[in-house]
Motif scaffolding. Sequence first.
Motif, mmCIF file in Angstrom:
data_model
loop_
_atom_site.group_PDB
_atom_site.id
_atom_site.type_symbol
_atom_site.label_atom_id
_atom_site.label_comp_id
_atom_site.label_asym_id
_atom_site.label_seq_id
_atom_site.Cartn_x
_atom_site.Cartn_y
_atom_site.Cartn_z
ATOM 1 N N GLY A 113 48.375 60.397 25.759
ATOM 2 C CA GLY A 113 49.350 60.704 24.832
ATOM 3 C C GLY A 113 50.774 60.748 25.032
ATOM 4 N N CYS A 114 51.175 62.231 23.965
ATOM 5 C CA CYS A 114 52.592 62.096 23.552
ATOM 6 C C CYS A 114 52.736 63.359 22.530
ATOM 7 N N PRO A 156 46.927 56.412 32.924
ATOM 8 C CA PRO A 156 48.320 56.288 33.064
ATOM 9 C C PRO A 156 48.836 55.382 32.592
ATOM 10 N N GLY A 157 50.519 56.247 32.374
ATOM 11 C CA GLY A 157 51.250 54.815 31.339
ATOM 12 C C GLY A 157 52.597 55.839 31.228
ATOM 13 N N LEU A 158 54.045 54.796 31.219
ATOM 14 C CA LEU A 158 54.800 55.417 30.899
ATOM 15 C C LEU A 158 55.260 55.905 30.003
ATOM 16 N N ASN A 159 54.737 56.315 28.669
ATOM 17 C CA ASN A 159 54.835 56.777 27.635
ATOM 18 C C ASN A 159 53.918 58.287 27.652
ATOM 19 N N LEU A 165 51.748 57.686 39.732
ATOM 20 C CA LEU A 165 50.923 57.877 40.767
ATOM 21 C C LEU A 165 51.107 59.151 41.521
ATOM 22 N N GLU A 166 52.545 59.806 41.271
ATOM 23 C CA GLU A 166 52.282 61.141 42.022
ATOM 24 C C GLU A 166 51.908 62.224 40.726
ATOM 25 N N ARG A 167 52.153 61.512 39.292
ATOM 26 C CA ARG A 167 51.402 62.907 38.980
ATOM 27 C C ARG A 167 49.730 63.014 38.140
ATOM 28 N N VAL A 168 49.022 61.374 38.689
ATOM 29 C CA VAL A 168 47.777 61.175 38.819
ATOM 30 C C VAL A 168 47.602 61.720 40.281
ATOM 31 N N GLU A 169 48.043 61.941 40.997
ATOM 32 C CA GLU A 169 47.208 63.286 42.407
ATOM 33 C C GLU A 169 47.621 64.130 41.562
ATOM 34 N N GLN A 170 48.109 64.672 41.001
ATOM 35 C CA GLN A 170 48.226 66.561 40.831
ATOM 36 C C GLN A 170 47.488 66.337 39.197
ATOM 37 N N LEU A 171 47.210 65.698 39.046
ATOM 38 C CA LEU A 171 45.529 65.747 37.941
ATOM 39 C C LEU A 171 44.597 65.585 38.942
ATOM 40 N N LEU A 172 44.501 65.400 39.622
ATOM 41 C CA LEU A 172 43.295 64.682 40.550
ATOM 42 C C LEU A 172 42.519 66.648 41.005
ATOM 43 N N ALA A 173 44.294 66.223 41.731
ATOM 44 C CA ALA A 173 44.282 67.871 42.447
ATOM 45 C C ALA A 173 44.155 68.954 41.812
ATOM 46 N N ALA A 174 43.910 69.074 40.499
ATOM 47 C CA ALA A 174 44.774 70.176 39.217
ATOM 48 C C ALA A 174 42.986 69.897 38.883
ATOM 49 N N VAL A 175 42.396 69.171 38.782
ATOM 50 C CA VAL A 175 40.887 69.031 37.726
ATOM 51 C C VAL A 175 40.266 68.498 38.877
ATOM 52 N N GLU A 176 39.397 69.226 39.597
ATOM 53 C CA GLU A 176 38.590 68.610 40.962
ATOM 54 C C GLU A 176 36.794 68.028 40.240
ATOM 55 N N SER A 177 36.640 66.875 40.129
ATOM 56 C CA SER A 177 34.938 66.779 39.059
ATOM 57 C C SER A 177 34.927 65.313 39.385
ATOM 58 N N ASP A 178 33.878 64.755 39.704
ATOM 59 C CA ASP A 178 32.909 63.485 39.737
ATOM 60 C C ASP A 178 33.359 63.173 38.419
ATOM 61 N N HIS A 179 33.474 63.565 37.248
ATOM 62 C CA HIS A 179 33.087 63.140 35.684
ATOM 63 C C HIS A 179 35.101 62.819 35.596
ATOM 64 N N LEU A 180 35.472 63.406 36.108
ATOM 65 C CA LEU A 180 37.532 62.277 36.088
ATOM 66 C C LEU A 180 36.965 60.929 36.692
ATOM 67 N N GLY A 181 37.693 60.491 35.844
ATOM 68 C CA GLY A 181 38.446 58.721 37.046
ATOM 69 C C GLY A 181 38.716 57.945 36.024
ATOM 70 N N ILE A 182 39.888 57.346 36.808
ATOM 71 C CA ILE A 182 41.333 56.901 36.754
ATOM 72 C C ILE A 182 41.236 55.408 35.853
ATOM 73 N N ILE A 183 41.619 55.218 35.029
ATOM 74 C CA ILE A 183 41.130 53.254 34.507
ATOM 75 C C ILE A 183 42.904 53.213 35.098
ATOM 76 N N PHE A 184 42.974 52.183 35.748
ATOM 77 C CA PHE A 184 44.521 51.949 36.585
ATOM 78 C C PHE A 184 45.025 50.969 35.486
ATOM 79 N N ASP A 185 45.429 50.649 35.005
ATOM 80 C CA ASP A 185 46.352 49.667 34.817
ATOM 81 C C ASP A 185 47.951 49.456 34.916
ATOM 82 N N PRO A 186 48.206 48.795 35.887
ATOM 83 C CA PRO A 186 49.375 48.496 36.336
ATOM 84 C C PRO A 186 50.784 47.926 35.819
ATOM 85 N N THR A 187 50.913 47.507 34.858
ATOM 86 C CA THR A 187 51.490 47.130 34.058
ATOM 87 C C THR A 187 52.025 48.172 33.270
#
Length: 284
Positions: A113-114, A156-159, A165-187
Amino acid sequence: MLNLTIRGHDLSGVKTVQELAGQTKKQGVHNLQLALGMSFPDMPSGAGNLNPGMGAAFKRELARADVQVSILSCYINMIHPDPEIRERLLQKFEGYLRHARHFGAAMVASETGCVLPEIQYTEDNFTDAAFADLVGVIRRLVKAGEEAGMLVGIEPGLNHPLYSLERVEQLLAAVESDHLGIIFDPTNLITSEDHQHQVALVERAFDSFGDKIVAVHLKDFKVEAGQIIPVNLGEGLIDYAAIAAIIAKHKPLSYVVLEETKDGHIGEALKLLGASEARPSFHL
């Protein structure tokens, strides 16, 4: 080897679940990312509308065509600045988490979101305060995912506050759960100035948090007037062969969504990926 997936709303003229099943089968695809409100705008699909029977009906009709819902979409502005609107949106996502299993889905997906009411590019998304707000929201949604036994797939996305990628790593460190996954769209994470480094970006993502990547969007693009514009796979600048090889190496049989590849172009995309795909040493 990949589990190729299409978005239901990339098929034109579909008005019923039976038509969705038939058109998906006709394309030679077995997996759907389903956004109920986009595929079926006349069918109520809000927080209070989803129910086990709806999910079972979709699952049954799709199964007749050997098709399944792999990803249930619930794209919301999860950090909407209006508290009442935000609460309604979060309750909708939590409802999708509770009912996703009835559709046969493996996860419920959203971007983050935004800070503004409408999702758009703003540097205000890049502040530590916006990120901290996002972390609190995702903790809530992941808790709901844990209670429902369902993956929360975050894209994740620029908007968005999850813009690198760094923010994704920070999120994963802050919310440790097997029920959190990343849908990765490089574009979603490239610009007209750095798109030439797309393959390196994908490699870095899998090296950094590949264990948390639960699906990949493969979205081709062109550059016009300094903007990244989505196009059908094979018509743009994405190095789909190199990216597909990275996915197959790290996540064999992963869901790979052909986002923005539409109608008759889906078959052409499947041919391109089939010709470029590295064959695994194992057999199913």
